[in-house]
Design a protein around this motif. Structure first.
Motif, mmCIF file in Angstrom:
data_model
loop_
_atom_site.group_PDB
_atom_site.id
_atom_site.type_symbol
_atom_site.label_atom_id
_atom_site.label_comp_id
_atom_site.label_asym_id
_atom_site.label_seq_id
_atom_site.Cartn_x
_atom_site.Cartn_y
_atom_site.Cartn_z
ATOM 1 N N LEU A 69 0.825 -1.175 -0.139
ATOM 2 C CA LEU A 69 0.063 -0.079 -0.142
ATOM 3 C C LEU A 69 0.874 1.398 0.029
ATOM 4 C CD1 LEU A 69 -3.074 0.171 0.095
ATOM 5 C CD2 LEU A 69 -2.804 1.367 2.327
ATOM 6 N N ILE A 91 -9.180 3.064 -5.478
ATOM 7 C CA ILE A 91 -10.550 2.845 -5.187
ATOM 8 C C ILE A 91 -11.294 3.762 -4.432
ATOM 9 C CG2 ILE A 91 -11.709 1.026 -3.875
ATOM 10 C CD1 ILE A 91 -10.353 0.079 -6.333
ATOM 11 N N GLY A 92 -12.230 4.450 -4.809
ATOM 12 C CA GLY A 92 -13.065 5.456 -4.381
ATOM 13 C C GLY A 92 -14.415 4.982 -3.686
ATOM 14 N N GLY A 96 -18.063 5.855 5.872
ATOM 15 C CA GLY A 96 -16.799 4.621 5.941
ATOM 16 C C GLY A 96 -17.315 3.178 5.840
ATOM 17 N N SER A 141 -6.240 5.569 -1.323
ATOM 18 C CA SER A 141 -4.675 5.340 -1.304
ATOM 19 C C SER A 141 -4.456 5.592 -2.659
ATOM 20 C CB SER A 141 -4.716 3.861 -1.073
ATOM 21 O OG SER A 141 -5.116 3.647 0.270
ATOM 22 N N GLY A 192 -3.412 1.161 10.794
ATOM 23 C CA GLY A 192 -4.622 1.179 9.764
ATOM 24 C C GLY A 192 -4.834 -0.225 9.139
ATOM 25 N N ILE A 246 -8.063 -1.255 10.014
ATOM 26 C CA ILE A 246 -9.074 -0.313 9.530
ATOM 27 C C ILE A 246 -9.515 -0.449 7.885
ATOM 28 C CG2 ILE A 246 -9.849 2.080 9.287
ATOM 29 C CD1 ILE A 246 -7.931 2.575 11.826
ATOM 30 N N GLY A 269 -12.256 -2.397 5.333
ATOM 31 C CA GLY A 269 -13.323 -2.743 6.433
ATOM 32 C C GLY A 269 -12.792 -3.048 7.749
ATOM 33 N N THR A 270 -13.457 -2.307 8.520
ATOM 34 C CA THR A 270 -12.856 -2.422 10.371
ATOM 35 C C THR A 270 -13.261 -4.062 10.529
ATOM 36 O OG1 THR A 270 -14.895 -1.739 11.376
ATOM 37 C CG2 THR A 270 -13.196 -0.054 10.510
ATOM 38 N N GLU A 294 -14.286 -4.487 13.599
ATOM 39 C CA GLU A 294 -15.810 -4.801 14.171
ATOM 40 C C GLU A 294 -16.918 -5.196 12.934
ATOM 41 O OE1 GLU A 294 -13.637 -2.452 14.432
ATOM 42 O OE2 GLU A 294 -12.976 -2.800 16.737
#
Ligand SMILES: Cc1cc2nc3c(=O)[nH]c(=O)nc-3n(C[C@H](O)[C@H](O)[C@H](O)COP(=O)(O)OP(=O)(O)OC[C@H]3O[C@@H](n4cnc5c(N)ncnc54)[C@H](O)[C@@H]3O)c2cc1C
Length: 381
Positions: free
Chosen positions: A40, A128-129, A136, A163, A359, A362, A365-366, A368
């Motif tokens: 990344l 990727i937008g 989020g 990114s 990061g 996160i 996809g986080t 949680e």
């Protein structure tokens, strides 16, 4: 959950050695320096061109579009070897991992013929937008809107945390093409390919903890997007986007972002003859091996057209926790002065791993949200 096991063939093992010796040579030539989280944060368009010459971008895509027609297991091996030596593959990463497969599945023939050969040559990079300042995890609430005009769409809004937008030529962008219906938020979303050099696009860096620029805010003010840049079916953006996430969540990049540090940890402990420390490091390696088997199983399922959303969420959530654990364990085993400019590899990888780690759980996809997917047994809530 039952995942297929994969036995590498002799040919695949040979391919691994080919990639490994190619990368060793590149390191010796000084083409790149190993770093953690290189997929990344290691963007180097000229290295992407070198990779393209090897036929290693779009290697699973059909030959008619310039691809290599090879198996996803070959690609898995290639990716593992890139990550193991922290090669700077970020520039072409998204296009190779998800934009190509997206266009092959949902794109028009015109889009495939235009974009895929350029991606394969390392001449066309994608961002990727999805995320927005107020959107989020709850992506269905995106508010960047596209309004119909003659011959295309006018886009207004903003994306964030994008990114490599500063190195990319295009962005696959999730936009609202119909007004928001609070009862059916997933409806009326579409995917547009936006030229990041078009009038009305502004890209502003967001600095990492390291001070580097890897992700960005991207603003759109009356950006014209021609009709032929709509991906798939208008209003079907949610379903298409979910299909893309399967490619995003289960790869070796969710396990190996801190592998250069783990490798160096073992070397340091060996140098010091620290058998107890090596015992602790071997626990990390055993954990990594288990995760790797899960991840390869998901890759095989993907190739066979299976539904991987839930196992991919599991791999991503456990794998990224493992990536974070590597610097935590390493700092207890070897004395270190983490520094991004350190000459000693261990200290440098340590600094990269510590500063990039937050990061991992996160992006994409986080944890949680992934737990929610696994618990509910469905992809979207
Ligand atoms: C390094 C990095 C690179 C990134 N690159 C990109 C990129 O290229 N393109 C892109 O579009 N985005 C990118 N992102 C953004 C990333 O996808 C989002 O940050 C992520 O989806 C979380 O969204 P958010 O930041 O708005 O947090 P929020 O969604 O606001 O979440 C805040 C907190 O609430 C929790 N939470 C939210 N919803 C739930 C729920 N339903 N159940 C339980 N807990 C919940 C979350 O787990 C989190 O702890 C990147 C992020 C990082 C860190």
């Amino acid at each position: 959950m039952k995942l297929p096991t994969v036995q590498f063939t002799e040919q695949q093992e040979k391919f691994r050695l080919e990639v490994r010796s190619f990368l060793k040579k590149q390191i010796e030539l000084g083409t790149f320096n190993t770093k953690c989280d290189s997929w990344l944060s290691g963007s180097d368009p000229s290295f992407s061109k070198i990779i393209a010459k090897q036929g290693w971008i779009g290697m699973t895509w059909p030959e008619e579009y310039g691809g290599g027609g090879r198996s996803s297991i070959d690609r898995y091996i290639l990716t593992e070897e890139f990550l193991a030596v922290g090669a700077p593959v970020a520039a072409h990463w998204f296009a190779d991992r998800q934009t190509g497969p997206l266009l092959l599945r949902f794109g028009t023939e015109e889009q495939r013929k235009f974009f895929l050969p350029k991606i394969v040559k390392g001449e066309c990079f994608f961002a990727i937008g999805l995320s927005e300042p107020n959107s989020g995890s709850d992506l269905a609430s995106v508010s960047t809107r596209a309004t119909k005009v003659e011959g295309g769409w006018l886009v207004n809004g903003a994306k964030t945390w994008t990114s490599n937008a500063h190195d990319a030529h295009y962005m696959v962008t999730l936009v609202r093409t119909e007004p928001l219906d609070p009862e059916k938020k997933h409806k009326g979303l579409s995917q547009l390919i936006i030229d990041l050099h078009a009038d009305g696009v502004e890209i502003k860096p967001i600095r990492y903890l390291t001070g580097e620029n890897h992700f960005n805010d991207v603003f759109f003010e009356n950006v014209f997007v021609p009709d032929n840049m709509v991906v798939g079916t208008l209003g079907n953006g949610w379903v298409q986007g979910l299909a893309e996430l399967a490619y995003e969540r289960s790869g070796p990049e969710r396990i190996l972002s801190t592998f250069p540090l783990l490798n160096e940890l073992v070397e340091e402990l060996k140098k010091q003859g620290d058998l107890i420390g090596l015992g602790e490091a071997s626990k990390l390696i055993a954990e990594m091996w288990g995760l790797r088997n899960l991840s390869i199983g998901v890759a095989k399922m993907l190739e066979e057209g299976g539904e991987v959303a839930i196992p991919a969420a599991l791999v991503k959530s456990i794998g990224t926790k493992f990536e974070q654990k590597v610097p935590e364990v390493a700092r207890l085993l070897v004395q270190t002065m983490p520094c991004l400019e350190a000459h000693k590899n261990f200290d440098r990888y340590m600094a990269e791993a510590i500063l990039h780690s937050p990061g991992f759980t996160i992006r994409g996809g986080t944890s949680e949200v992934l737990y929610g997917i696994v618990a509910k047994g469905v992809v979207a809530g």
